[in-house]
Design a protein around this motif. Structure first.
Motif, PDB file in Angstrom:
ATOM      1  N   UNK A 105       0.471  -1.102  -0.345  1.00  0.00           N
ATOM      2  CA  UNK A 105       0.074  -0.055   0.016  1.00  0.00           C
ATOM      3  C   UNK A 105       0.907   1.306  -0.093  1.00  0.00           C
ATOM      4  N   UNK A 106       2.095   1.562   0.771  1.00  0.00           N
ATOM      5  CA  UNK A 106       3.474   3.059   0.943  1.00  0.00           C
ATOM      6  C   UNK A 106       4.043   2.639   0.069  1.00  0.00           C
ATOM      7  N   UNK A 107       4.747   1.681  -0.663  1.00  0.00           N
ATOM      8  CA  UNK A 107       5.417   2.068  -1.277  1.00  0.00           C
ATOM      9  C   UNK A 107       4.619   2.431  -2.801  1.00  0.00           C
ATOM     10  N   UNK A 108       3.706   1.948  -3.088  1.00  0.00           N
ATOM     11  CA  UNK A 108       3.130   2.388  -4.417  1.00  0.00           C
ATOM     12  C   UNK A 108       2.923   3.863  -4.036  1.00  0.00           C
ATOM     13  N   UNK A 109       2.724   4.197  -3.025  1.00  0.00           N
ATOM     14  CA  UNK A 109       2.521   5.369  -3.105  1.00  0.00           C
ATOM     15  C   UNK A 109       3.478   6.765  -2.804  1.00  0.00           C
ATOM     16  N   UNK A 110       4.670   5.578  -2.287  1.00  0.00           N
ATOM     17  CA  UNK A 110       6.402   6.000  -2.425  1.00  0.00           C
ATOM     18  C   UNK A 110       6.120   6.639  -3.176  1.00  0.00           C
ATOM     19  N   UNK A 111       6.352   5.469  -4.809  1.00  0.00           N
ATOM     20  CA  UNK A 111       7.085   5.427  -6.159  1.00  0.00           C
ATOM     21  C   UNK A 111       6.480   6.323  -6.983  1.00  0.00           C
ATOM     22  N   UNK A 112       5.306   6.645  -6.767  1.00  0.00           N
ATOM     23  CA  UNK A 112       4.031   7.362  -7.300  1.00  0.00           C
ATOM     24  C   UNK A 112       4.488   9.145  -7.251  1.00  0.00           C
ATOM     25  N   UNK A 113       5.017   9.226  -6.045  1.00  0.00           N
ATOM     26  CA  UNK A 113       5.445  10.044  -5.610  1.00  0.00           C
ATOM     27  C   UNK A 113       6.172  11.141  -6.377  1.00  0.00           C
ATOM     28  N   UNK A 114       7.956  10.182  -6.204  1.00  0.00           N
ATOM     29  CA  UNK A 114       8.851   9.872  -7.304  1.00  0.00           C
ATOM     30  C   UNK A 114       8.330  10.522  -8.896  1.00  0.00           C
ATOM     31  N   UNK A 115       8.060  10.057  -9.477  1.00  0.00           N
ATOM     32  CA  UNK A 115       8.034   9.529 -10.396  1.00  0.00           C
ATOM     33  C   UNK A 115       7.150  11.210 -10.912  1.00  0.00           C
ATOM     34  N   UNK A 116       5.892  11.534  -9.987  1.00  0.00           N
ATOM     35  CA  UNK A 116       5.547  12.668 -10.382  1.00  0.00           C
ATOM     36  C   UNK A 116       6.051  13.379 -10.290  1.00  0.00           C
ATOM     37  N   UNK A 117       6.442  13.748  -9.079  1.00  0.00           N
ATOM     38  CA  UNK A 117       6.589  14.947  -8.493  1.00  0.00           C
ATOM     39  C   UNK A 117       9.108  14.791  -9.165  1.00  0.00           C
ATOM     40  N   UNK A 118       9.513  14.064  -9.433  1.00  0.00           N
ATOM     41  CA  UNK A 118      10.608  14.207  -9.304  1.00  0.00           C
ATOM     42  C   UNK A 118      10.549  13.964 -10.809  1.00  0.00           C
ATOM     43  N   UNK A 119      10.520  13.073 -11.571  1.00  0.00           N
ATOM     44  CA  UNK A 119      10.635  12.598 -12.818  1.00  0.00           C
ATOM     45  C   UNK A 119       9.597  13.158 -13.508  1.00  0.00           C
ATOM     46  N   UNK A 120       8.598  14.004 -13.809  1.00  0.00           N
ATOM     47  CA  UNK A 120       7.544  14.281 -14.079  1.00  0.00           C
ATOM     48  C   UNK A 120       6.387  13.518 -15.286  1.00  0.00           C
ATOM     49  N   UNK A 121       6.166  12.199 -14.239  1.00  0.00           N
ATOM     50  CA  UNK A 121       5.454  10.482 -14.882  1.00  0.00           C
ATOM     51  C   UNK A 121       4.088  11.409 -14.447  1.00  0.00           C
ATOM     52  N   UNK A 127      16.731  13.273  -3.259  1.00  0.00           N
ATOM     53  CA  UNK A 127      15.825  13.704  -4.096  1.00  0.00           C
ATOM     54  C   UNK A 127      15.200  12.888  -2.575  1.00  0.00           C
ATOM     55  N   UNK A 128      15.396  12.609  -1.701  1.00  0.00           N
ATOM     56  CA  UNK A 128      14.237  12.323  -1.084  1.00  0.00           C
ATOM     57  C   UNK A 128      14.455  13.511   0.214  1.00  0.00           C
ATOM     58  N   UNK A 129      15.361  14.592   0.283  1.00  0.00           N
ATOM     59  CA  UNK A 129      15.288  15.414   1.202  1.00  0.00           C
ATOM     60  C   UNK A 129      13.261  16.146   0.804  1.00  0.00           C
ATOM     61  N   UNK A 130      12.971  15.761  -0.771  1.00  0.00           N
ATOM     62  CA  UNK A 130      12.198  16.858  -0.966  1.00  0.00           C
ATOM     63  C   UNK A 130      10.745  15.725  -0.758  1.00  0.00           C
ATOM     64  N   UNK A 131      10.488  15.181   0.041  1.00  0.00           N
ATOM     65  CA  UNK A 131       9.561  14.247   0.464  1.00  0.00           C
ATOM     66  C   UNK A 131       9.006  14.722   1.475  1.00  0.00           C
ATOM     67  N   UNK A 132       7.254  15.120   1.245  1.00  0.00           N
ATOM     68  CA  UNK A 132       6.605  15.419   2.380  1.00  0.00           C
ATOM     69  C   UNK A 132       6.823  14.890   3.667  1.00  0.00           C
ATOM     70  N   UNK A 133       6.605  14.955   4.524  1.00  0.00           N
ATOM     71  CA  UNK A 133       5.728  14.310   5.947  1.00  0.00           C
ATOM     72  C   UNK A 133       5.102  12.972   5.501  1.00  0.00           C
TER      73      UNK A 133
END
Length: 306
Positions: free
Chosen positions: A16-32, A130-136
């Motif tokens: 549950x949590x890992x898809x949320x984490x990776x989707x954030x990365x793709x959206x916010x960092x990779x621009x996908x 890029x983990x420094x940009x992660x929301x809490x």
């Protein structure tokens, strides 16, 4: 087209949590464009994660359409994935389980499989600076996944790296690991509203041993007595679940997180034989305690014998 990110069926905290984490990365960092989705209702601990950190519950899907771009996390086993997964466009796999085989891709993909206790630990490494940009809330998702999969560092799957990543995240969030883990495990242990069949399927994987098909179910709890008080009705439901799911036998392990042991329900001679051959147990009655058994991935599945 939006990439769907999902883990295995009967989603636990990591799926549950890992898809949320990776989707954030793709959206916010990779621009996908990416969306986390679930292959079923999350368990009580995963539901706690979503509520505690005010994270939207990902939508639940039954299958994937042909050509849909997907990222698979926390599994690489087709039996735990949508029926049409091989018709999708699998873009990446991020996992910490053994390779099973059977997935087909449209072309070369990124695959990361590492011997760590949790998918979220791997993701934190891949995200890097890029983990420094992660929301809490997203940091908390990663932390909760790691504490869940390691059973607060009690599981034999735990590595020093899993622990270091979790402790760093907890410090950044201002959380005491023991206090927060106790909250998580209390949520996981509240199973009063679930039917026997729902409990059996809550954290469950199919596995075949020498032609015998098992549904290997694990209930991790700080209150094992609550589950074991239902063992007569659970034993009766195990036969029904096995028949409905097309397996020969359900193996149900109730893992006592605090005492670091598992109790295997023994409804028949087949399970008795499995307990004796797999774990060297001496069975007398309808259940047997297996000291030190905590991990399905590392201690249960690899040792199963019929």
């Amino acid at each position: 087209m939006t990439t769907l990110v999902f883990g295995h069926k009967s989603p636990d905290t990591d799926s549950t949590g890992s898809p949320i984490l990776w989707s954030w990365y793709l959206n916010e960092i990779k621009g996908e464009q990416a969306e986390p989705v679930l292959l079923g209702e999350p368990n009580t601990e995963a539901a706690f994660l979503l509520q505690r950190w005010d994270l939207p519950k990902p939508r639940i899907i039954e299958d994937v359409a042909e050509g849909t771009p997907v990222v698979i996390v926390d599994t690489n086993n087709p039996a735990e994935l949508p029926a049409s997964v091989n018709s999708a466009d699998i873009r990446a796999i991020i996992d910490h389980h053994k390779l099973v085989g059977g997935l087909e891709t449209k072309g070369p993909i990124d695959i990361t499989v590492r011997p760590l206790a949790c998918t979220a630990t791997i993701m934190m490494d891949l995200i890097g600076d890029d983990a420094a940009k992660l929301p809490d809330a997203i940091k908390a998702a990663a932390l909760t996944c790691i504490l869940s999969d390691t059973l607060e560092f009690r599981s034999p799957t735990t590595t020093a790296h899993d622990r270091a990543v979790a402790e760093k995240l907890a410090a950044e969030l201002g959380l005491d690991v023991a206090t927060y883990a106790a909250e998580m495990f209390a949520a996981k242990s509240d199973v009063s509203s679930f039917s026997d069949a729902e409990l059996i399927r809550m954290d469950s994987k199919e596995y075949e041993v020498d032609g015998t098909k098992f549904r290997v179910s694990v209930l991790e709890t700080t209150a094992p007595g609550v589950v074991l008080d239902r063992r007569a009705s659970l034993a009766g439901s195990m036969a029904d679940v096995a028949k409905e799911d097309g397996v020969d036998q359900v193996l149900l392990f109730v893992v006592d997180i605090l005492n670091e042991e598992a109790t295997l329900l023994v409804p028949n001679d087949l399970v008795k034989s499995v307990a004796e051959k797999s774990f060297g147990a001496s069975v007398d009655g309808d259940a047997v305690v297996l000291p030190g058994i905590m991990s399905r991935k590392k201690q249960i599945i690899p040792n199963l014998k019929v």
